[in-house]
Design a protein around this motif. Structure first.
Motif, PDB file in Angstrom:
ATOM      1  N   ASP A 117       0.838  -1.193   0.000  1.00 21.52           N
ATOM      2  CA  ASP A 117       0.000   0.000   0.000  1.00 21.52           C
ATOM      3  C   ASP A 117       0.877   1.248   0.000  1.00 21.52           C
ATOM      4  N   ARG A 118       1.359   1.651  -1.182  1.00 18.68           N
ATOM      5  CA  ARG A 118       2.110   2.912  -1.248  1.00 18.68           C
ATOM      6  C   ARG A 118       1.957   3.505  -2.643  1.00 18.68           C
ATOM      7  N   PRO A 173      -4.280  -0.620   5.736  1.00 20.90           N
ATOM      8  CA  PRO A 173      -3.154   0.245   5.392  1.00 20.90           C
ATOM      9  C   PRO A 173      -1.797  -0.436   5.615  1.00 20.90           C
ATOM     10  N   ARG A 196      -1.174  -3.590   5.360  1.00 26.21           N
ATOM     11  CA  ARG A 196      -1.054  -4.868   4.710  1.00 26.21           C
ATOM     12  C   ARG A 196      -1.127  -4.794   3.195  1.00 26.21           C
ATOM     13  N   ASP A 209       0.415 -11.565   6.378  1.00 27.44           N
ATOM     14  CA  ASP A 209       0.833 -10.297   6.994  1.00 27.44           C
ATOM     15  C   ASP A 209      -0.387  -9.448   7.344  1.00 27.44           C
ATOM     16  N   GLY A 210      -0.571  -9.186   8.618  1.00 31.09           N
ATOM     17  CA  GLY A 210      -1.669  -8.322   9.046  1.00 31.09           C
ATOM     18  C   GLY A 210      -3.031  -8.983   9.056  1.00 31.09           C
ATOM     19  N   ALA A 211      -3.114 -10.240   8.607  1.00 34.39           N
ATOM     20  CA  ALA A 211      -4.411 -10.916   8.538  1.00 34.39           C
ATOM     21  C   ALA A 211      -4.862 -11.373   9.921  1.00 34.39           C
ATOM     22  N   ALA A 253     -11.709  -1.389   7.765  1.00 34.34           N
ATOM     23  CA  ALA A 253     -10.725  -1.641   6.710  1.00 34.34           C
ATOM     24  C   ALA A 253      -9.705  -0.511   6.596  1.00 34.34           C
ATOM     25  N   PHE A 254     -10.138   0.724   6.819  1.00 30.69           N
ATOM     26  CA  PHE A 254      -9.286   1.873   6.522  1.00 30.69           C
ATOM     27  C   PHE A 254      -8.839   2.641   7.755  1.00 30.69           C
ATOM     28  N   GLN A 256      -8.536   6.843   8.571  1.00 28.83           N
ATOM     29  CA  GLN A 256      -8.804   7.531   7.306  1.00 28.83           C
ATOM     30  C   GLN A 256     -10.257   7.387   6.859  1.00 28.83           C
ATOM     31  N   ASN A 291      -1.811   8.435  -2.638  1.00 33.80           N
ATOM     32  CA  ASN A 291      -1.968   6.996  -2.523  1.00 33.80           C
ATOM     33  C   ASN A 291      -3.376   6.580  -2.951  1.00 33.80           C
ATOM     34  N   ILE A 292      -3.436   5.544  -3.797  1.00 36.84           N
ATOM     35  CA  ILE A 292      -4.726   5.013  -4.219  1.00 36.84           C
ATOM     36  C   ILE A 292      -5.172   3.992  -3.185  1.00 36.84           C
ATOM     37  N   GLU A 293      -6.254   4.316  -2.462  1.00 33.63           N
ATOM     38  CA  GLU A 293      -6.722   3.450  -1.378  1.00 33.63           C
ATOM     39  C   GLU A 293      -7.591   2.322  -1.903  1.00 33.63           C
TER      40      GLU A 293
END
Lengths: 369, 369
Positions: A298-299, A327, A329, B133-135, B281-282, B285, B316-318
């Protein structure tokens, strides 16, 4: 053709732009809000505006009423009186009620209309000349409709690049109930249900994944608009919801008796239906679409690098979705391309950029889970 | 930690890669298919493979069973015998049945597990070290669970970058029924219903738009896997479907009595729920996300130009989605960015590239339709 557009929001304004690409058309506009008139003029959506509906319709061969659903019957009635020689149409999302509301003496000169394309925004300042290019434009002529005037309207819609399709008013409402209003209602239902409370201390809304978010993207959309749409099409929508419930009951019964055969056939039928929707959207390419999936940090700039490589290699991106997990992950980027050859070249390009992507046919029964 | 992975497909292989990023772990693998063993070795998912489950588990402190759902009870039973000192876990998507199936004498050494992350593909050759990762990694310890062994498993999952979350087995199954299996079943139902036949000669499947396709992306997925998942979680899924039907009945009743107030509250509740899923999820933000929508021609390179400009400007494209309407017509690109400032800069960049984009807050009640 002299066309009058009543209601100069995003849809009315875009229609004006589309019509004015052809110098043979004259577009006269009117909106009860003078600021909307000014915005439409500034954007070039109309040749001129008039401060009254009557003045705007006086010379019209075609009047397109782009008013809110609740105002349609009254505004259409005024337009029919103000344009005694013209044909009047609308762009509302339901049709049976509005067609039935037309005075018998005027029915020859009214044809319901419904351009099927998304209105993402509001206001003529955002209007787009290409909004209707290639879009289906449903029309609901009846046995009362005057053939010559209908031909004028039909031709006008064709010439701006849309695809006019005739359908009976009641069938129109059943069709949009099934393809648009039912999915919208179901998205709301999924949200309501997940919001009912914690399960053993865990908030379901915090536990949903990208699939749930995909399915509920339209949930909770503008109540001022959607309450009217749901109520306006309540007979067809209630029928579609009852049918949804009947199919649901069959699945519950199959689950309760542990019927693997039923469930497998049900899933297979859904797969076939999904293939049909893809065929409608992608044409001949539908059977040869390939989905590439890759994990993406995510960048800024990572999507750019990929899109650029595809563009340089003349690989067209048919469909694209980013499943944003978090963000920290990143997410999974899904890119759909047409043709096994394009898929192989795309995998090669991604590999060169250090992405371990995989390609799977989009419509195979053998999709990985 | 000496970890044994039984079943070397995409998930087992990815787990091996994740574990082997830490030199302190030793990963021993076994798959009944020798080709899967070979693929996992070649991809570096395991330190070594063994040709029998017993040999693979002999020294294991932790055994992770990555077998298909139907094979789980037997394989877990074998693993518990083959690793007499270790703790055994699995990665199946339902938990109550499997936990209940464990022999009482062995329950101290089994903890159900469910890493919540998509398995897009099959085979260890496609395995990804960063899959977890992060899950969230759901774990279902019970009062029988041995605390020291559970701490070993919990620590191992944390150290590969996942987030272990403890939940009771039955609550787990209700949670995934609501957040995953119900939406999946509803996607199938929408497809089945739209496939029931023509309306006045018009095929509903050919008339659906991007919203319907978004909602049915998962419909018809691999029956061999999903029949097992549905049946395995049939009690919780049937309960979720019945609750869906109850909420649906309330909406049908509101439609039949023309209850605008009910519908507005219902839509408002759905909007609030959707905001919660976005917040999950975000993060922070979520309340400041903006959606940019623009019409895009369908040819190679157009997405690239946009993504490149965003990357260069450090925007950044979210989130990203392309609604593909047709090959002739192109589609609507939706880009989500965080922050009003980023949205304004993005609009400026798009304007410079000749795109008339518009920005709307993602979570406002005032979304345009």
């Amino acid at each position: 053709v002299v066309v009058s557009i009543i209601g100069l929001g995003f849809m009315g304004g875009s229609l004006g732009l589309a019509l004015r690409r052809d110098a043979a058309n004259t577009v006269v506009g009117h909106d009860p809000d003078p600021q909307a008139d000014a915005a439409a003029l500034e954007r070039g959506c109309v040749d001129r505006t008039e401060s009254t509906l009557a003045a705007a319709c006086a010379d019209a061969e075609v009047v397109v009423v782009c008013a809110p659903v609740a105002a349609l019957p009254a505004v259409i009635d005024q337009a029919l009186s103000a344009a005694p020689a013209g044909i009047v149409t609308d762009i509302g999302s339901t049709k049976e009620g509005i067609v039935a509301s037309i005075d018998a003496a005027q029915r020859a000169r009214f044809v319901g209309g419904h351009p099927v394309c998304g209105a993402e925004v509001r206001g003529a300042s955002q209007a787009r000349a290409d909004l209707f290019d290639g879009a289906t434009w449903l029309l609901t002529p009846t046995h009362d409709t005057d053939p010559a005037r209908y031909a004028t309207l039909h031709g006008l819609i064709s010439r701006i690049g849309a695809r006019p399709v005739a359908i009976a008013p009641a069938a129109h409402d059943r069709l949009v109930a099934l393809t648009s209003h039912l999915p919208h209602a179901v998205a709301n239902l999924l949200c309501s249900q997940a919001a009912q409370g914690r399960i053993d201390g865990h908030d379901p809304l915090a536990a949903v994944g990208g699939g749930f978010r995909d399915m509920t993207r339209v949930a909770g959309a503008n109540p001022r608009i959607w309450v009217d749409i749901f109520l306006d099409n309540r007979v067809a929508l209630a029928a579609a919801l009852r049918e949804h419930r009947r199919l649901l009951d069959d699945v519950v019964a199959a689950l309760e008796r542990g019927d693997a055969g039923y469930l497998a056939r049900w899933i297979g039928d859904a797969a076939a239906a999904r293939r049909s929707t893809l065929a409608a959207a992608f044409g001949d390419q539908a059977s040869d679409l390939h989905r590439l999936a890759l994990h993406l940090p995510d960048r800024p700039g990572v999507i750019s690098g990929i899109a650029q490589a595809f563009g340089a290699a003349q690989i067209n991106i048919e469909d694209l979705a980013l499943e944003h997990f978090s963000p920290d992950r990143g997410g999974v980027l899904e890119v759909v391309v047409a043709g096994a050859d394009a898929a192989q070249r795309a995998l090669q390009l991604l590999d060169e950029q250090g992405y371990a992507a995989v390609a799977t046919p989009l419509v195979s029964d053998e999709d990985a889970p």
